[in-house]
Design an enzyme around this catalytic site. Structure first.
Site, PDB file in Angstrom:
ATOM      1  N   GLY A  68       0.813  -1.208   0.000  1.00  0.00           N
ATOM      2  CA  GLY A  68       0.000   0.000   0.000  1.00  0.00           C
ATOM      3  C   GLY A  68       0.850   1.263   0.000  1.00  0.00           C
ATOM      4  O   GLY A  68       0.570   2.227  -0.711  1.00  0.00           O
ATOM      5  N   ARG A  81       7.218   1.771   1.072  1.00  0.00           N
ATOM      6  CA  ARG A  81       7.498   0.349   1.286  1.00  0.00           C
ATOM      7  C   ARG A  81       7.884  -0.312  -0.040  1.00  0.00           C
ATOM      8  O   ARG A  81       8.688  -1.239  -0.066  1.00  0.00           O
ATOM      9  CB  ARG A  81       6.307  -0.353   1.912  1.00  0.00           C
ATOM     10  CG  ARG A  81       6.604  -1.805   2.309  1.00  0.00           C
ATOM     11  CD  ARG A  81       5.478  -2.398   3.134  1.00  0.00           C
ATOM     12  NE  ARG A  81       5.384  -1.727   4.415  1.00  0.00           N
ATOM     13  CZ  ARG A  81       4.276  -1.681   5.162  1.00  0.00           C
ATOM     14  NH1 ARG A  81       3.170  -2.266   4.738  1.00  0.00           N
ATOM     15  NH2 ARG A  81       4.280  -1.059   6.317  1.00  0.00           N
ATOM     16  N   ARG A 112       1.997  11.295  -9.052  1.00  0.00           N
ATOM     17  CA  ARG A 112       1.268  11.561  -7.809  1.00  0.00           C
ATOM     18  C   ARG A 112       1.945  10.942  -6.589  1.00  0.00           C
ATOM     19  O   ARG A 112       1.302  10.636  -5.587  1.00  0.00           O
ATOM     20  CB  ARG A 112      -0.178  11.074  -7.903  1.00  0.00           C
ATOM     21  CG  ARG A 112      -1.008  11.831  -8.930  1.00  0.00           C
ATOM     22  CD  ARG A 112      -2.426  11.300  -9.004  1.00  0.00           C
ATOM     23  NE  ARG A 112      -3.213  12.083  -9.956  1.00  0.00           N
ATOM     24  CZ  ARG A 112      -4.353  12.699  -9.658  1.00  0.00           C
ATOM     25  NH1 ARG A 112      -4.833  12.654  -8.438  1.00  0.00           N
ATOM     26  NH2 ARG A 112      -5.006  13.375 -10.583  1.00  0.00           N
ATOM     27  N   ARG A 168      -0.334  -8.803  -3.229  1.00  0.00           N
ATOM     28  CA  ARG A 168      -0.327  -7.725  -2.243  1.00  0.00           C
ATOM     29  C   ARG A 168       0.584  -8.117  -1.090  1.00  0.00           C
ATOM     30  O   ARG A 168       0.526  -9.232  -0.572  1.00  0.00           O
ATOM     31  CB  ARG A 168      -1.739  -7.467  -1.735  1.00  0.00           C
ATOM     32  CG  ARG A 168      -1.783  -6.560  -0.516  1.00  0.00           C
ATOM     33  CD  ARG A 168      -3.135  -5.945  -0.257  1.00  0.00           C
ATOM     34  NE  ARG A 168      -3.330  -5.611   1.140  1.00  0.00           N
ATOM     35  CZ  ARG A 168      -2.682  -4.673   1.819  1.00  0.00           C
ATOM     36  NH1 ARG A 168      -1.747  -3.949   1.212  1.00  0.00           N
ATOM     37  NH2 ARG A 168      -2.925  -4.454   3.097  1.00  0.00           N
ATOM     38  N   SER A 187       0.372  -4.839   5.661  1.00  0.00           N
ATOM     39  CA  SER A 187       0.092  -5.103   7.061  1.00  0.00           C
ATOM     40  C   SER A 187      -1.386  -5.422   7.246  1.00  0.00           C
ATOM     41  O   SER A 187      -2.223  -5.108   6.391  1.00  0.00           O
ATOM     42  CB  SER A 187       0.488  -3.899   7.921  1.00  0.00           C
ATOM     43  OG  SER A 187      -0.178  -2.730   7.464  1.00  0.00           O
ATOM     44  N   ASP A 208      -0.888  -5.377  14.089  1.00  0.00           N
ATOM     45  CA  ASP A 208      -1.644  -5.007  15.292  1.00  0.00           C
ATOM     46  C   ASP A 208      -2.750  -6.032  15.514  1.00  0.00           C
ATOM     47  O   ASP A 208      -3.033  -6.851  14.636  1.00  0.00           O
ATOM     48  CB  ASP A 208      -2.207  -3.594  15.174  1.00  0.00           C
ATOM     49  CG  ASP A 208      -3.027  -3.402  13.916  1.00  0.00           C
ATOM     50  OD1 ASP A 208      -4.259  -3.499  14.007  1.00  0.00           O
ATOM     51  OD2 ASP A 208      -2.448  -3.157  12.845  1.00  0.00           O
ATOM     52  N   ARG A 234       8.273  -2.371  12.240  1.00  0.00           N
ATOM     53  CA  ARG A 234       7.437  -2.980  11.211  1.00  0.00           C
ATOM     54  C   ARG A 234       8.252  -3.473  10.027  1.00  0.00           C
ATOM     55  O   ARG A 234       8.075  -4.599   9.564  1.00  0.00           O
ATOM     56  CB  ARG A 234       6.367  -1.989  10.751  1.00  0.00           C
ATOM     57  CG  ARG A 234       5.371  -1.672  11.866  1.00  0.00           C
ATOM     58  CD  ARG A 234       4.146  -0.963  11.354  1.00  0.00           C
ATOM     59  NE  ARG A 234       3.187  -0.757  12.429  1.00  0.00           N
ATOM     60  CZ  ARG A 234       1.887  -0.580  12.247  1.00  0.00           C
ATOM     61  NH1 ARG A 234       1.399  -0.588  11.021  1.00  0.00           N
ATOM     62  NH2 ARG A 234       1.085  -0.398  13.269  1.00  0.00           N
TER      63      ARG A 234
END
Length: 234
Positions: free
Chosen positions: A20, A24, A43, A87, A90, A204, A217
């Site tokens: 996402g 990353r 963008r 994908r 997290s 989480d 993370r």
């Protein structure tokens, strides 16, 4: 070149990993790919193409949520000839036996609604992973000794959710975790005859309130990327 992706023809590999967060994507490309080069920055959504063990791979951000992912996945599949979307991201655990840093391999993805929902009208379409990718990802996780879980997840269209009743029912029905993109990605891959899988790291926990600090993370996400790459080229 499309409206949202500035890559030239041939810049995008048939295998695309989609985190996402665009940063990353940069982190994963620099850490796991040989000779990565930036192929998109429109963008601020970064994309990189390089090689993994000799095979071309693109790692391209999707943004947060199904609406954002839908833009990039559509263009990658339709205009750049992507054949495999995985994908990497997290997720929030919803079951007591799932722990922080565990890997979730999403077999199915439930949702209240997706950008594709209007196509199906009265039909409740069931988005699911590609079986070959899922099987290979399980084998990769087992070989690496990574704690992992296979099952259904929930793709939410809101981050700040205020439906504890819905969360309770999903937990009751065995949903492993919640994130915001997979249901639409699986639907689009099916529509375009492509393969798709979500390989997710638990950051989480909705039941315990535990969460990984931001600095921890990335250190825990390496296994997820390796599993995704090994599954893609098994």
């Amino acid at each position: 070149m499309t409206i949202h992706i500035g890559a030239a023809p041939g810049d995008i590999a048939e295998t695309v990993l989609m985190p996402g967060d665009p940063m990353r994507a940069k982190w994963a490309a620099e850490r796991f790919l040989d000779a990565p080069r930036q192929v998109n920055a429109v963008r601020g959504m970064l994309g990189f193409t390089g090689n993994w063990r000799g095979d071309p791979v693109t790692i391209h951000g999707s943004g947060m949520g199904m609406a954002s992912l839908s833009i990039y996945a559509n263009e990658l599949l339709r205009d750049y000839g992507a054949k495999t979307l995985i994908r990497i991201g997290s997720t929030g655990a919803m079951q007591p036996h799932v722990a922080l840093r565990d890997v979730i391999l999403a077999m199915t993805a439930s949702s209240v609604g997706t950008p594709s929902s209007t196509i199906f009208r009265e039909l409740n379409y069931a988005p699911c992973a590609d079986w070959g990718l899922l099987r290979s990802a399980v084998a990769a996780a087992e070989a690496r000794g990574v704690p992992h879980h296979v099952g259904g997840i929930y793709s939410s269209d809101t981050f700040y959710d205020e439906r504890p009743d819905l969360n309770e029912q999903m937990t009751r029905h065995g949903i492993l975790a919640v994130e915001m993109e997979t249901a639409e990605m699986y639907t689009l891959a099916a529509r375009h005859g492509a393969r798709a899988l979500s390989v997710l790291t638990v950051s989480d926990h909705l039941q315990t309130g535990e969460a990984l600090p931001s600095e921890d993370r990335e250190a825990g996400f390496g296994d997820m990327v390796e599993i995704a790459l090994e599954a893609a080229f098994a």
